[in-house]
Design an enzyme around this catalytic site. Structure first.
Site, PDB file in Angstrom:
ATOM      1  N   THR A  42     -57.581  -2.908 -12.867  1.00 39.52           N
ATOM      2  CA  THR A  42     -57.013  -4.072 -13.546  1.00 39.52           C
ATOM      3  C   THR A  42     -57.708  -5.327 -13.035  1.00 39.52           C
ATOM      4  OG1 THR A  42     -54.883  -3.001 -13.865  1.00 39.52           O
ATOM      5  CG2 THR A  42     -54.901  -5.407 -13.908  1.00 39.52           C
ATOM      6  N   GLN A  45     -57.143   3.894 -20.682  1.00 36.25           N
ATOM      7  CA  GLN A  45     -55.913   4.289 -20.013  1.00 36.25           C
ATOM      8  C   GLN A  45     -54.726   3.552 -20.633  1.00 36.25           C
ATOM      9  OE1 GLN A  45     -54.654   2.895 -15.981  1.00 36.25           O
ATOM     10  NE2 GLN A  45     -55.082   5.015 -15.382  1.00 36.25           N
ATOM     11  N   HIS A  81     -51.370   6.967 -18.538  1.00 37.72           N
ATOM     12  CA  HIS A  81     -51.084   6.520 -17.172  1.00 37.72           C
ATOM     13  C   HIS A  81     -49.710   7.042 -16.760  1.00 37.72           C
ATOM     14  CE1 HIS A  81     -51.074   4.343 -13.535  1.00 37.72           C
ATOM     15  NE2 HIS A  81     -51.657   3.223 -13.923  1.00 37.72           N
ATOM     16  N   GLY A  82     -49.711   8.063 -15.916  1.00 39.97           N
ATOM     17  CA  GLY A  82     -48.454   8.630 -15.439  1.00 39.97           C
ATOM     18  C   GLY A  82     -48.278   8.470 -13.944  1.00 39.97           C
ATOM     19  N   ALA A  83     -48.871   7.404 -13.386  1.00 40.44           N
ATOM     20  CA  ALA A  83     -48.939   7.252 -11.932  1.00 40.44           C
ATOM     21  C   ALA A  83     -48.398   5.903 -11.472  1.00 40.44           C
ATOM     22  CB  ALA A  83     -50.392   7.419 -11.477  1.00 40.44           C
ATOM     23  N   HIS A  84     -48.344   5.734 -10.146  1.00 41.65           N
ATOM     24  CA  HIS A  84     -48.229   4.447  -9.446  1.00 41.65           C
ATOM     25  C   HIS A  84     -47.026   3.583  -9.824  1.00 41.65           C
ATOM     26  CE1 HIS A  84     -52.750   4.727  -8.395  1.00 41.65           C
ATOM     27  NE2 HIS A  84     -51.996   5.230  -7.436  1.00 41.65           N
ATOM     28  N   TYR A 106     -45.320   3.117 -12.689  1.00 41.26           N
ATOM     29  CA  TYR A 106     -45.138   2.547 -14.024  1.00 41.26           C
ATOM     30  C   TYR A 106     -44.196   3.446 -14.835  1.00 41.26           C
ATOM     31  CZ  TYR A 106     -48.781  -0.416 -12.264  1.00 41.26           C
ATOM     32  OH  TYR A 106     -49.476  -1.289 -11.470  1.00 41.26           O
ATOM     33  N   ARG A 118     -53.242  10.730 -15.862  1.00 36.73           N
ATOM     34  CA  ARG A 118     -53.386  10.332 -14.456  1.00 36.73           C
ATOM     35  C   ARG A 118     -52.056  10.512 -13.724  1.00 36.73           C
ATOM     36  NH1 ARG A 118     -56.045   5.310 -10.974  1.00 36.73           N
ATOM     37  NH2 ARG A 118     -57.474   6.805 -10.043  1.00 36.73           N
ATOM     38  N   ARG A 138     -63.126   0.315  -6.682  1.00 37.50           N
ATOM     39  CA  ARG A 138     -63.366  -0.928  -5.944  1.00 37.50           C
ATOM     40  C   ARG A 138     -64.851  -1.197  -5.721  1.00 37.50           C
ATOM     41  NH1 ARG A 138     -59.098   0.225  -1.187  1.00 37.50           N
ATOM     42  NH2 ARG A 138     -59.831   2.341  -1.618  1.00 37.50           N
TER      43      ARG A 138
END
Length: 407
Positions: A49, A124, A201-204, A206, A254, A357
């Site tokens: 992001t 994503q 996006h199935g992570a972190h 959210y 993910r 990164r």
């Protein structure tokens, strides 16, 4: 539209360098089939992001230059960035969406650049849930929604109440709308935009992950009650619906089994084993996903995890269940210059290695890894700004340059 040369990206002279042993003779540079495409090497740009879209969520000229530069090495898989699947899914300024025609037309220009370089693209699909900005949603007449009315921290509760947009649980009818309308609409626009793959996006922490997690899911209906099957129901419904829309061989997912990001508890093996078993059953019936992107326990959200805290955590369980491709991502530079972990993980012939990164500070990352050229260390302070400085350029004048919509 003018696309900047990749040679224009010059980092500050005091940037720290990371030494690299040449990896060109390793499996990292051997081909792998992903869906219907053969990637000539196994490096993926995994989502970062960066807030460089226009303020109304249309991909910009800055993003065009950015992704063009990072797709220069042929065969690189570019998973663009977390992209809103609908307006209700999130409305943060300068984050791109993929739910209307203008957004799709803009993404198409970016995909044309990526494909023109001989590389591949994935988008994503992102739905924020309880971590969305309550005030921004309120200003657009939209609710702050989640599996349950459980805030992720005290400050988020305070801000939601001040905005007059308190968190509430989704109704079953709203869940049906997310599955049957919002995600399919985004996926159809992704196909129109020319993406090779669509990643859920199935992570972190959210929305879809919020349903998986006991810290955020307190429901007492078929999407909760503490059972694994119920908590995974929404995620698997979205998977099944998007298989209908894009085809299994273009769909990806993910997951982050070990993340404790944004107020989440670590989920670990149990529920993710169930999800992977369900996906493998679909694969056995001819519906194998293109890949599963799995976050390594070395990372939780935007933070690295200490070696001590990693003890007892491993994704090896996943590789025993799911027989398809994996993108493995999470601080693979920690043991540079030898990259022993990366080389060892590639012994699994179904693996692609994801970088994010270090891709921000090295548009030519793939070539540098191949030839053993030092990597520029990234500058986190410039990750989440709106201007071009620290994105495509380190010229001070670029702090005045904001992205212009491509359509």
């Amino acid at each position: 539209m003018t696309i900047e040369s990749t040679n224009s990206f010059v980092v500050p002279s005091d940037t720290k360098l990371i030494d690299v042993t040449p990896l060109g003779s390793t499996k990292l540079f051997q081909p792998i089939k992903v869906g219907n495409n053969v990637l000539p090497q196994r490096i993926a740009y995994v989502p970062t992001t960066r807030f460089r879209a226009s303020k109304d969520h249309i991909p910009s000229d800055l993003q065009l230059n950015y992704y063009n530069a990072r797709s220069q090495y042929p065969g690189t898989l570019i998973i663009t960035e977390a992209t809103f699947a609908s307006e209700r899914g999130g409305i943060d300024l300068h984050v791109p969406g993929i739910y209307n025609d203008a957004q799709a037309k803009s993404w198409k220009k970016i995909n044309e650049a990526i494909h023109g370089n001989g590389s591949f693209s994935s988008v994503q699909l992102w739905y924020l849930g309880r971590v969305a900005n309550a005030k921004d949603l309120k200003d657009s007449g939209l609710p702050l929604i989640a599996p349950s009315a459980v805030y992720w921290d005290e400050n988020s509760e305070k801000l939601a109440k001040e905005a007059g947009n308190e968190l509430r649980a989704l109704t079953e009818e709203e869940i049906d709308h997310i599955v049957e309308v919002e995600y399919p609409n985004a996926a159809k626009h992704a196909l129109e935009a020319g993406f090779d793959y669509v990643e859920i996006h199935g992570a972190h922490g959210y929305l879809l992950d919020q349903f998986l997690n006991l810290a955020s899911n307190k429901r007492t209906d078929k999407y909760g009650c503490g059972s694994i099957e119920n908590r995974a129901r929404l995620l698997l419904r979205v998977v099944d619906k998007l298989i209908e829309v894009v085809g299994a061989n273009r769909l990806a997912l993910r997951l982050s089994p070990w993340a404790s990001f944004q107020g989440m508890e670590i989920e670990g093996e149990e529920i993710h084993s169930y999800i992977l078993q369900q996906l493998q059953q679909r694969a056995d019936n001819g519906q194998q996903l293109a890949y599963i992107s799995l976050v390594e326990p070395r990372v939780t959200g935007i933070y690295d995890v200490s070696l001590k805290d990693q003890q007892g955590r491993s994704n090896e369980f996943a590789y025993k269940i799911w027989k398809g491709n994996f993108i493995r991502a999470g601080n693979y530079t920690y043991d540079a210059p030898e990259f022993k972990t990366l080389i060892n993980d590639l012994k699994n012939d179904r693996s692609i290695i994801g970088f994010s990164r270090f891709f921000t500070s090295n548009p030519d990352l793939v070539e540098k890894l191949k030839l053993g050229k030092p990597l520029n260390y990234y500058n986190r302070e410039e990750f989440y700004k709106y201007y071009n400085y620290g994105y495509n350029s380190y010229d001070e004048s670029e702090k005045q340059v904001i992205g212009k919509p491509l359509a």
